[in-house]
Design an enzyme around this catalytic site. Sequence first.
Site, PDB file in Angstrom:
ATOM      1  N   ASP A  34       0.158  -1.252  -0.348  1.00  0.00           N
ATOM      2  CA  ASP A  34       0.473   0.214   0.330  1.00  0.00           C
ATOM      3  C   ASP A  34       0.550   0.795  -0.348  1.00  0.00           C
ATOM      4  OD1 ASP A  34      -3.424   0.166   0.910  1.00  0.00           O
ATOM      5  OD2 ASP A  34      -2.005   2.011   0.709  1.00  0.00           O
ATOM      6  N   LEU A  36      -0.132   4.249   1.215  1.00  0.00           N
ATOM      7  CA  LEU A  36      -0.606   4.970   2.471  1.00  0.00           C
ATOM      8  C   LEU A  36      -0.985   6.348   2.034  1.00  0.00           C
ATOM      9  CD1 LEU A  36       1.898   4.287   4.770  1.00  0.00           C
ATOM     10  CD2 LEU A  36      -0.204   3.131   4.920  1.00  0.00           C
ATOM     11  N   PHE A  84      -6.961  -4.609  -4.267  1.00  0.00           N
ATOM     12  CA  PHE A  84      -7.763  -3.190  -3.812  1.00  0.00           C
ATOM     13  C   PHE A  84      -7.214  -1.553  -4.224  1.00  0.00           C
ATOM     14  CE2 PHE A  84      -8.790  -6.737  -1.098  1.00  0.00           C
ATOM     15  CZ  PHE A  84      -9.724  -6.612  -1.096  1.00  0.00           C
ATOM     16  N   SER A 128     -17.729  -2.781  -9.575  1.00  0.00           N
ATOM     17  CA  SER A 128     -18.857  -2.016  -8.605  1.00  0.00           C
ATOM     18  C   SER A 128     -19.993  -2.342  -9.132  1.00  0.00           C
ATOM     19  CB  SER A 128     -18.175  -0.513  -8.784  1.00  0.00           C
ATOM     20  OG  SER A 128     -19.395   0.040  -8.133  1.00  0.00           O
ATOM     21  N   TYR A 153     -14.202   6.840 -12.677  1.00  0.00           N
ATOM     22  CA  TYR A 153     -13.951   6.106 -11.588  1.00  0.00           C
ATOM     23  C   TYR A 153     -14.285   4.365 -12.223  1.00  0.00           C
ATOM     24  CZ  TYR A 153     -14.888   3.140  -8.512  1.00  0.00           C
ATOM     25  OH  TYR A 153     -15.702   2.449  -7.345  1.00  0.00           O
ATOM     26  N   LYS A 157     -13.188   0.643 -14.384  1.00  0.00           N
ATOM     27  CA  LYS A 157     -14.142  -0.101 -13.071  1.00  0.00           C
ATOM     28  C   LYS A 157     -14.465  -1.120 -14.435  1.00  0.00           C
ATOM     29  CE  LYS A 157     -12.752  -0.587  -9.023  1.00  0.00           C
ATOM     30  NZ  LYS A 157     -12.085  -0.814  -8.325  1.00  0.00           N
ATOM     31  N   TYR A 181     -19.574  -5.399  -5.848  1.00  0.00           N
ATOM     32  CA  TYR A 181     -19.583  -4.416  -4.865  1.00  0.00           C
ATOM     33  C   TYR A 181     -20.843  -3.619  -5.027  1.00  0.00           C
ATOM     34  CZ  TYR A 181     -14.695  -5.429  -3.935  1.00  0.00           C
ATOM     35  OH  TYR A 181     -13.547  -6.379  -3.664  1.00  0.00           O
TER      36      TYR A 181
HETATM   37  N1  UFG Z   1     -26.838  10.149   0.172  1.00  0.00           N
HETATM   38  C1  UFG Z   1     -27.045  11.742   0.685  1.00  0.00           C
HETATM   39  N2  UFG Z   1     -25.963  11.775   1.428  1.00  0.00           N
HETATM   40  C2  UFG Z   1     -24.864  12.214   1.705  1.00  0.00           C
HETATM   41  C3  UFG Z   1     -24.559  11.269   1.056  1.00  0.00           C
HETATM   42  C4  UFG Z   1     -25.022  10.025  -0.099  1.00  0.00           C
HETATM   43  O1  UFG Z   1     -28.645  11.661   0.803  1.00  0.00           O
HETATM   44  O2  UFG Z   1     -24.646  13.404   2.017  1.00  0.00           O
HETATM   45  C5  UFG Z   1     -27.436   9.263  -1.006  1.00  0.00           C
HETATM   46  C6  UFG Z   1     -26.761   9.345  -2.391  1.00  0.00           C
HETATM   47  O3  UFG Z   1     -27.502  10.460  -2.693  1.00  0.00           O
HETATM   48  C7  UFG Z   1     -27.120   7.898  -2.602  1.00  0.00           C
HETATM   49  C8  UFG Z   1     -27.001   7.344  -1.001  1.00  0.00           C
HETATM   50  O4  UFG Z   1     -26.422   8.286  -0.193  1.00  0.00           O
HETATM   51  O5  UFG Z   1     -28.367   7.684  -3.009  1.00  0.00           O
HETATM   52  C9  UFG Z   1     -26.204   6.585  -1.162  1.00  0.00           C
HETATM   53  O6  UFG Z   1     -24.498   7.409  -1.504  1.00  0.00           O
HETATM   54  P1  UFG Z   1     -22.792   7.229  -1.387  1.00  0.00           P
HETATM   55  O7  UFG Z   1     -22.215   7.850  -1.829  1.00  0.00           O
HETATM   56  O8  UFG Z   1     -22.313   6.206   0.067  1.00  0.00           O
HETATM   57  O9  UFG Z   1     -22.687   5.821  -2.218  1.00  0.00           O
HETATM   58  P2  UFG Z   1     -23.322   5.400  -3.700  1.00  0.00           P
HETATM   59  O10 UFG Z   1     -24.226   4.888  -3.913  1.00  0.00           O
HETATM   60  O11 UFG Z   1     -22.991   7.288  -4.630  1.00  0.00           O
HETATM   61  O12 UFG Z   1     -22.025   5.043  -4.447  1.00  0.00           O
HETATM   62  C10 UFG Z   1     -21.210   3.475  -3.882  1.00  0.00           C
HETATM   63  C11 UFG Z   1     -19.835   4.355  -4.190  1.00  0.00           C
HETATM   64  C12 UFG Z   1     -19.153   4.129  -5.372  1.00  0.00           C
HETATM   65  C13 UFG Z   1     -19.429   3.750  -6.598  1.00  0.00           C
HETATM   66  C14 UFG Z   1     -21.290   3.752  -6.606  1.00  0.00           C
HETATM   67  C15 UFG Z   1     -21.270   2.726  -7.912  1.00  0.00           C
HETATM   68  O13 UFG Z   1     -19.360   5.172  -2.734  1.00  0.00           O
HETATM   69  O14 UFG Z   1     -17.459   4.030  -5.530  1.00  0.00           O
HETATM   70  O15 UFG Z   1     -21.921   3.366  -5.530  1.00  0.00           O
HETATM   71  O16 UFG Z   1     -23.050   3.378  -7.233  1.00  0.00           O
HETATM   72  F1  UFG Z   1     -18.904   4.391  -7.891  1.00  0.00           F
END
Ligand code: UFG
Length: 345
Positions: A34, A36, A84, A128, A153, A157, A181
């Site tokens: 890693d 870091l 990862f 993803s 990003y 993938k 994932y």
């Molecule tokens: N959300 C909020 N408020 C916040 C942050 C997120 O309402 O402060 C909502 C988003 O709109 C979304 C949900 O919470 O509906 C999940 O959001 P995340 O940012 O936690 O996750 P995402 O689904 O956007 O993204 C994740 C991973 C990415 C990946 C993606 C694939 O973080 O790495 O899924 O769709 F690419």
Amino acid sequence: MKTERILVTGGTGYIGSHTVVELQQAGYRVVIIDDLSNSSADVIDGIERITGSRPDFVEGDCTDIDTLKRLFADYPDIKGIINFAASKAVGESMQRPILYYRNNLNTLLNLLDLMGPNGVKGIVFSSSCTVYGEPDVNPVTEKSPIKKATSPYGNTKQISEEIITDVINAGAPFKSVILRYFNPVGAHPSAEIGELPNGVPQNLVPYLTQTAMGIRKELSVFGNDYHTPDGSCIRDYINVVDLAKAHVIAVERMLTDKTEAPIEIFNLGTGHGVSVLELIDTFTKATGVEVPHKIVGRRAGDIEKVWADPTYANEVLGWKAETSLADTLRSAWDWQCRLRDRGIM
Ligand code: UFG
């Protein structure tokens, strides 16, 4: 203790560190590499406290092939790789595409290049659900259409999956398991390791736990006018330890020649869609802690709803997400409390 060693690139990161714990608990020797850039070497202490043994650690950058050549020379017992090491913030990738393509693709190319000559039998690749974009139908299976990526990003993938396919179809002497994932959340139940985002969290659960702790004033819920029962977006939140366990099964399959094809692809999710508002409610019920939040406008690029059909992983890997969302969110909260107790946050 098994004789085979597993190389975990990005092994001090969030999902990497939880996977190292599960690998060691399954008896594997582990070496982590890693740089870091988005994690701390202290994570290795946490892994040692949980498992009672300290993984080998090399600080280095996987985009540098000479670093990797030295590592393989020092560890001739590496038989499997879990990769990862990658940049992972969707928003940052829009601003810094070259960084994303360089980190994510060069790392993969270097590893694939060195696997054959070093007798490595297989590589697990972290993909993803982002490859499905906004799905036409939920839940998504591994056969659901791949949609054009909406960020560099996400594109890394998709391209990575294609690179692995091309290299293996060209007759490479190793196998690959690609794991797609859904939304990994939570922390190890010991609260010794967890997610530690740099700066202001972009993802829902770390933002939520920091708000519950009073580090952030309020959580913004991005939109309540989606075509979902409560109007907020729906995701499939998968416990990080459950997710980590799937990697051990994937490695084991490749090392013991149990794979059904040279490349296998699995969705890793719970099979249940949960809205943002439901998740906040579940957190409060699980911990007794209120989360100040307000509805704001939609976040650009968000997908309305996506959740997994994990049947294929359930049947072929014999793996299933086991931890409830309430327990998972409690583990995220315990981790946040541990960070406070240690004066880290
Ligand atoms: N959300 C909020 N408020 C916040 C942050 C997120 O309402 O402060 C909502 C988003 O709109 C979304 C949900 O919470 O509906 C999940 O959001 P995340 O940012 O936690 O996750 P995402 O689904 O956007 O993204 C994740 C991973 C990415 C990946 C993606 C694939 O973080 O790495 O899924 O769709 F690419």
